[in-house]
Design a protein around this motif. Structure first.
Motif, PDB file in Angstrom:
ATOM      1  N   LYS A  53       0.891  -1.075   0.068  1.00 24.98           N
ATOM      2  CA  LYS A  53      -0.120   0.089  -0.185  1.00 24.98           C
ATOM      3  C   LYS A  53       1.041   1.361   0.237  1.00 24.98           C
ATOM      4  O   LYS A  53       0.606   2.203  -0.490  1.00 24.98           O
ATOM      5  CB  LYS A  53      -1.412   0.189   1.119  1.00 24.98           C
ATOM      6  N   GLU A  54       2.322   1.511   0.452  1.00 31.55           N
ATOM      7  CA  GLU A  54       2.677   2.278   1.294  1.00 31.55           C
ATOM      8  C   GLU A  54       3.697   2.081  -0.378  1.00 31.55           C
ATOM      9  O   GLU A  54       4.191   3.616  -1.193  1.00 31.55           O
ATOM     10  CB  GLU A  54       3.765   2.627   2.421  1.00 31.55           C
ATOM     11  N   LEU A  55       4.008   1.625  -0.847  1.00 27.97           N
ATOM     12  CA  LEU A  55       5.158   1.639  -2.169  1.00 27.97           C
ATOM     13  C   LEU A  55       4.108   2.185  -3.125  1.00 27.97           C
ATOM     14  O   LEU A  55       4.334   2.939  -4.462  1.00 27.97           O
ATOM     15  CB  LEU A  55       5.257   0.070  -2.599  1.00 27.97           C
ATOM     16  N   SER A  56       2.848   1.729  -3.263  1.00 25.66           N
ATOM     17  CA  SER A  56       1.677   2.575  -4.579  1.00 25.66           C
ATOM     18  C   SER A  56       1.170   3.749  -4.139  1.00 25.66           C
ATOM     19  O   SER A  56       2.022   4.529  -5.399  1.00 25.66           O
ATOM     20  CB  SER A  56       0.190   1.776  -3.913  1.00 25.66           C
ATOM     21  N   VAL A  57       1.642   4.876  -2.951  1.00 25.75           N
ATOM     22  CA  VAL A  57       1.566   5.560  -2.687  1.00 25.75           C
ATOM     23  C   VAL A  57       2.911   6.622  -3.057  1.00 25.75           C
ATOM     24  O   VAL A  57       3.445   7.237  -4.175  1.00 25.75           O
ATOM     25  CB  VAL A  57       1.335   6.253  -1.211  1.00 25.75           C
ATOM     26  N   LEU A  58       4.141   5.533  -3.111  1.00 26.36           N
ATOM     27  CA  LEU A  58       5.601   5.898  -3.113  1.00 26.36           C
ATOM     28  C   LEU A  58       5.881   6.431  -5.406  1.00 26.36           C
ATOM     29  O   LEU A  58       5.723   7.373  -5.242  1.00 26.36           O
ATOM     30  CB  LEU A  58       6.213   5.457  -2.385  1.00 26.36           C
ATOM     31  N   ARG A  59       4.862   5.357  -5.136  1.00 28.06           N
ATOM     32  CA  ARG A  59       5.410   5.419  -6.571  1.00 28.06           C
ATOM     33  C   ARG A  59       4.374   6.132  -7.834  1.00 28.06           C
ATOM     34  O   ARG A  59       5.197   6.898  -8.138  1.00 28.06           O
ATOM     35  CB  ARG A  59       4.878   3.753  -7.410  1.00 28.06           C
ATOM     36  N   GLU A  60       2.842   6.795  -6.744  1.00 24.83           N
ATOM     37  CA  GLU A  60       1.897   7.159  -7.499  1.00 24.83           C
ATOM     38  C   GLU A  60       3.504   8.476  -7.482  1.00 24.83           C
ATOM     39  O   GLU A  60       3.298  10.232  -8.227  1.00 24.83           O
ATOM     40  CB  GLU A  60       1.053   7.782  -6.455  1.00 24.83           C
ATOM     41  N   ALA A  61       4.060   8.829  -6.401  1.00 28.54           N
ATOM     42  CA  ALA A  61       4.503  10.140  -6.181  1.00 28.54           C
ATOM     43  C   ALA A  61       5.954  10.386  -6.864  1.00 28.54           C
ATOM     44  O   ALA A  61       6.416  11.258  -6.730  1.00 28.54           O
ATOM     45  CB  ALA A  61       4.885  10.575  -4.941  1.00 28.54           C
ATOM     46  N   GLY A  62       5.889   8.946  -7.377  1.00 24.53           N
ATOM     47  CA  GLY A  62       7.449   9.690  -8.221  1.00 24.53           C
ATOM     48  C   GLY A  62       9.120   8.244  -7.180  1.00 24.53           C
ATOM     49  O   GLY A  62       9.231   9.263  -7.594  1.00 24.53           O
ATOM     50  N   LEU A  63       8.841   8.242  -5.844  1.00 24.97           N
ATOM     51  CA  LEU A  63       9.412   8.202  -5.769  1.00 24.97           C
ATOM     52  C   LEU A  63      10.253   6.478  -5.757  1.00 24.97           C
ATOM     53  O   LEU A  63      11.052   6.031  -5.580  1.00 24.97           O
ATOM     54  CB  LEU A  63       9.592   8.195  -4.199  1.00 24.97           C
ATOM     55  N   VAL A  64       9.082   5.815  -6.152  1.00 17.34           N
ATOM     56  CA  VAL A  64       9.762   4.736  -6.720  1.00 17.34           C
ATOM     57  C   VAL A  64       9.404   3.441  -7.601  1.00 17.34           C
ATOM     58  O   VAL A  64       8.623   4.468  -8.424  1.00 17.34           O
ATOM     59  CB  VAL A  64       9.234   3.634  -5.234  1.00 17.34           C
ATOM     60  N   ILE A  65       9.925   3.121  -8.255  1.00 20.86           N
ATOM     61  CA  ILE A  65       9.288   2.184  -9.120  1.00 20.86           C
ATOM     62  C   ILE A  65       9.410   0.368  -8.625  1.00 20.86           C
ATOM     63  O   ILE A  65       9.894   0.397  -8.062  1.00 20.86           O
ATOM     64  CB  ILE A  65      10.658   2.448 -10.052  1.00 20.86           C
TER      65      ILE A  65
END
Length: 145
Positions: free
Chosen positions: A51-63
């Protein structure tokens, strides 16, 4: 500064979880880390990590990538990511909490309290973001061996 850190803690654990995830990813920048592996470090359910990875991905911080060789990693170097970016990605409440939902409009304070609280909340949030903005993920990670 001490007070500001205590206020951030009041918000919830999402920020702490996100920073933990980002710190793990920064420690292995070339690897694709799985949510299961990260969940073991954080000691939470892998679903929460995803869930948090999804949010971080949306913010462009992770792939992330799926499949047998899947996992996640940072989208940029740890020195190019600020702690304030992580905070902004997962922030879901005002630092100071919630406003009163139905103050008495006939009261001299009640009729204007939320307008003034909005200003106070906004100013406090800007202070938090400014404070965190000076710190890179790399700086934060340097505390770990």
């Amino acid at each position: 500064m001490y007070y500001l850190c205590r206020v951030i803690k009041m918000n919830n654990t999402r920020f702490a979880t996100a920073v933990h995830i980002m710190t793990l990813l920064a420690g292995s920048p070339q690897d694709w880390l799985t949510s299961e592996w990260m969940a073991g470090s954080i000691n939470i359910n892998p679903v929460m990590v995803r869930k948090e990875l999804s949010v971080l991905r949306e913010a462009g911080l992770v792939i992330s990538r799926q499949g047998k060789e899947g996992g996640s990693r940072l989208s940029r170097t740890a020195e190019a990511i600020t702690i304030s970016e992580i905070y902004a990605a997962v922030k879901n409440a005002e630092v100071l909490g919630k406003k009163n939902s139905n103050p008495n409009p006939a009261c001299p304070v009640g009729k204007d309290i939320n307008e003034h609280l909005n200003t106070l909340f906004s100013e406090t949030d800007q202070l938090v973001i400014q404070f965190l903005g000076d710190k890179s993920l790399k700086e934060f990670c340097s505390q770990f061996s």
